[in-house]
Scaffold this active site. Structure first.
Site, short mmCIF file in Angstrom:
data_model
loop_
_atom_site.label_atom_id
_atom_site.label_comp_id
_atom_site.label_asym_id
_atom_site.label_seq_id
_atom_site.Cartn_x
_atom_site.Cartn_y
_atom_site.Cartn_z
N HIS B 231 5.35 6.83 2.59
CA HIS B 231 4.32 6.10 2.57
C HIS B 231 3.47 5.60 1.06
O HIS B 231 3.63 6.40 -0.20
CB HIS B 231 2.97 7.64 2.98
CG HIS B 231 2.17 7.29 3.35
ND1 HIS B 231 1.02 6.77 2.80
CD2 HIS B 231 0.96 6.83 4.70
CE1 HIS B 231 -0.21 6.31 3.00
NE2 HIS B 231 0.36 7.06 4.99
N ARG B 247 -6.93 1.75 3.29
CA ARG B 247 -6.59 0.29 3.11
C ARG B 247 -7.47 -0.51 4.71
O ARG B 247 -7.62 -1.65 3.98
CB ARG B 247 -5.48 0.14 2.74
CG ARG B 247 -4.78 0.37 1.52
CD ARG B 247 -2.70 0.84 1.26
NE ARG B 247 -3.23 1.71 1.87
CZ ARG B 247 -1.40 1.61 3.07
NH1 ARG B 247 -1.12 0.71 3.37
NH2 ARG B 247 -0.56 2.35 3.25
#
Lengths: 233, 541
Positions: B231, B247
């Site tokens: 990740h 994000r």
């Protein structure tokens, strides 16, 4: 710094270097470098799995969300059977979710849900069943059949859901050893790691109960004489 | 004896249990922890379903196929995406408190590699709320749980050369006692193996891949073990996950000079590499969500703020968050067919411990929660069906006796070497040599060290002799399982001499479809790991 851990009733003291770490990190360090027999439950390290609830200086915390200070006294949760060291058996507390029928009963066609309606039980559905609230609850301490804080909050989480089709059944499920047994003392509120206030949810459930024709049993016998619910010996 | 035994009580296990029960089977769910404590609770971003007006099932399929880098199975992916719509409707029906849009629809956001706002979410607590809603639904449907029982081995029986899994041996954490549970069919739903990377993983401490190691020992095939997703945004110090939704909502990645350096919404494999390179170049990478504002952060990303403050002493409202890519999800797993069944008759697998070939070489955010619902339903249905064909299974107390003997041996190990130290070493070794980028040299040396640790096991051991809640013993057993899987991973990483998705080789930087558009398959043959390859069984890429 020194960390005191109450292990099966006896105090054990460990010395650790104070770093900017969570209690869970410190316990893990003790287990992996000083005493491999120290038992505690842990999981996610990020306050969502509810495994590591315990008490520090008498107050319930999640070990992964608390930074310890020298001299802290670490104990297992109260009001639940002790398994070993900081591990307790929460099966009984969990069983109250079933008593409280804390699940959804949905209508054939679901109504749409507005953001405002979704927000009504947003916080309640953050519950991680860590058991801190049962440990802090003075009613559960004396009445082991009291449905208790997280199960009642969970009942309210579904009762307050605009999609719920069986509000009456759920309210009925929490009349005995439920909403009226709570003293609304609020001890469950500050210990909740998720910022849930079971006390307020129970208060809401009482209002809902009244609306549906239920009464506080303490006053239900009013016609036949006053009974303030004091225990009779 | 039950019809269907589900091992693992996380999201996949509970969906499978509900589905098997609905199909008329008697069901029991056994887990090493409690249902609501499982890894599923850590999923934050959302669950994909093409329910948005600007989205389509075909776009979801295309995105997933693209991200799988040639190792996704078209048919399985089509099933995943088509049934995603129904899966989300089902979750809504059983009470999942989704966040809602202004139009009173299930709220959706865009995650990396997605061509639309596709991930349905409940703030950044999507996994947590799915897990708890499933648990509540299991209580409603009278599913029986046996909590805090650690899986030791599967029980198999052979009939005319067909090996069938008929039960499993567990150790109760609370009492220490062993129990054998027999079943007409068994569903493995024990989660992934990211904790091989130890403190370089976002995962909970329990993600030790027990189900995979046990299945391998019983004769199951493990496939694509080399594919581990990193990740992009784990917290720098604690490896705690900061959700992709940060994000997706417009968060930026900045290097040490405060400059943006890459596309923040590319798939996780390439973004993790870009971050890794940038950390080596400029010294640090930060996630910046300050511009999203306090109100938005508190509302949509409440966990992130709490965790950044706790572990990094930064407040995302006013500060940038130091991050690094860490092991997050394991694409490899028990190889299964269209019916979620493994090569061992009667053994089904679902969730992160299984490989349904829907993620291929790189999983898209939002597809794992979807996978556990879609294939959980399938596994439950198929396991119930398989159970109907079985009259009875012969109980075999020998397996439990063997397991008990093996445990006594383990308890008598000499303890000259601290396994906790070794566990940490294994994680560090994997992060550096079997992590974001790999090479022949690094992998070979890692394999040598893993073999070394395996040989040293009898010199390790446990210090706690208690039968009651002996986590020292359980953690050692998990470590033994992880060492087994570590070997399978390294062998598969070494053999795949190309770069594809999450598997990036410095010495073979290109994708090689001619040689490697296929799945690695590992079996245990006379106690030795053997690797082969299976071509795309169904219509592939």
């Amino acid at each position: 710094m020194t960390i005191n851990i109450i292990r099966n009733g006896k105090k054990a003291t460990f010395k650790v270097v104070q770093k900017d770490e969570t209690l869970l990190q410190v316990l893990t360090e003790i287990k992996t470098t000083q005493d491999a027999s120290l038992s505690f439950a842990s999981g996610c390290r990020s306050s969502v799995c509810g495994s590591c609830a315990m008490r520090v200086n008498g107050k319930e915390v999640l070990a992964c969300a608390y930074k310890p200070e020298s001299g802290d006294i670490i104990e297992p949760l109260k009001n639940v059977p002790l398994v070993r060291d900081l591990v307790v058996d929460v099966e009984k507390a969990l069983s109250f979710n079933k008593v409280a029928k804390a699940w959804a009963v949905s209508p054939e066609a679901l109504p749409s849900v507005s953001p405002e309606q979704a927000e009504v039980n947003e916080v309640q559905s953050d519950c991680i069943l860590c058991g801190a609230c049962y440990s802090a609850c003075p009613v559960y301490a004396v009445n082991p059949e009291f449905i208790g804080p997280f199960a009642l909050t969970r009942n309210w989480r579904y009762v307050s859901d605009v999609r719920e089709a069986d509000v009456a059944g759920k309210i009925d499920a929490v009349q005995t050893n439920g909403v009226w047994d709570c003293t609304l003392c609020g001890e469950c509120v500050p210990v909740c790691p998720q910022g849930i206030a079971p006390k307020s949810d129970i208060d809401m459930l009482r209002n809902k109960s009244n609306v549906l024709g239920y009464m506080d049993p303490k006053y239900a016998n009013f016609g036949g004489g006053l009974d303030f619910g004091a225990p009779s010996f | 004896m039950v019809d269907v035994l589900v091992i693992g009580s996380g999201g996949a296990g509970m969906v499978a249990a509900l589905s098997a029960k609905e199909a008329g089977a008697t069901v029991m769910v056994v887990g090493k922890s409690y249902p609501t404590r499982s890894q599923t609770c850590m999923a934050q971003g959302g669950i994909n379903a093409a329910i948005g007006e600007s989205d389509s099932v075909s776009a979801h399929i295309a995105d997933t196929l693209k991200s799988s880098q040639g190792l996704g199975d078209k048919k399985a992916i089509a099933k995943l995406c088509e049934e995603g719509i129904e899966a989300v409707a089902w979750l809504d029906k059983i009470g999942l408190p989704f966040s809602r849009s202004a139009e009173s629809k299930i709220a959706q956001r865009r995650l990396g590699g997605a061509s639309a706002d596709r991930a349905c979410y409940a703030q950044d607590y999507t996994g947590l709320k799915i897990l708890h809603t499933l648990y509540d639904n299991c209580l409603k449907n009278q599913i029986t749980f046996l909590n805090e029982h650690f899986l030791l081995e599967l029980i198999t029986q052979e009939d005319q050369e067909v090996k069938r899994v008929v039960g499993a041996v567990f150790k109760s954490l609370k009492s220490g006692e062993l129990t054998s549970i027999y079943a007409r069919s068994i569903i493995m739903a024990t989660g992934g193996y990211s904790r091989v990377y130890d403190h370089y993983s976002t995962n909970a401490t329990g993600s030790s891949g027990d189900g995979l190691a046990v299945a391998l020992r019983a004769g199951a095939i493990l496939s694509d073990m080399e594919f581990v997703q990193f990740h992009p945004t784990g917290l720098k110090n604690a490896s705690i996950l900061i959700s992709e939704s940060a994000r997706g909502a417009g968060g930026h990645l900045l290097n040490a000079h405060g400059e943006r350096f890459t596309d923040e919404l590319q798939p996780r494999d390439s973004l993790s590499r870009a971050i890794d390179v940038e950390i080596q170049k400029s010294g640090a990478v930060f996630l910046d969500i300050r511009h999203l504002g306090e109100n938005f952060i508190d509302h949509e990303l409440p966990q992130e703020r709490k965790l950044a403050k706790l572990y990094e002493n930064v407040d995302p409202v006013t500060d940038v968050i130091p991050i690094k890519p860490v092991a997050h999800y394991t694409m490899g797993g028990i190889a299964v067919d269209d019916n979620a069944e493994s090569n061992l008759e009667g053994l089904f697998a679902v969730g992160e411990c299984a490989n349904h070939n829907v993620h291929g070489a790189n999983r898209l955010g939002g597809n794992s929660l979807l996978e556990l619902v879609v294939f959980g339903k399938e596994a439950g249905k198929q396991a119930a069906l398989s159970a109907q064909a079985i009259d009875d299974v012969a109980e075999n107390s020998e397996v439990q006796a063997e397991v008990a003997y093996k445990l006594e041996m383990i308890k008598s190990y000499t303890n000259e070497i601290d396994f906790y130290q070794k566990r940490q070493e294994l994680g560090t070794l994997f992060y550096h040599f079997a992590g974001i980028t790999r090479s022949e040299e690094g992998l070979s040396s890692a394999l040598e060290q893993v073999h070394g640790m395996q040989h040293e096991l009898p010199k390790m051991g446990i210090l706690d002799s208690s039968d009651i809640y002996n986590t020292n013993l359980i953690e050692f057993l998990e470590f033994i399982n992880m060492l087994t899987l570590a070997e399978t991973m390294l062998v598969a990483m070494l053999e795949r001499r190309e770069s594809r998705g999450a598997h990036a080789r410095e010495d073979f930087s290109e994708k090689d479809d001619l040689l490697y558009a296929k799945h690695s398959a590992i079996i245990l043959h006379y106690q030795r790991i053997e690797i082969g390859y299976t071509t795309m069984q169904r219509e592939g890429v």
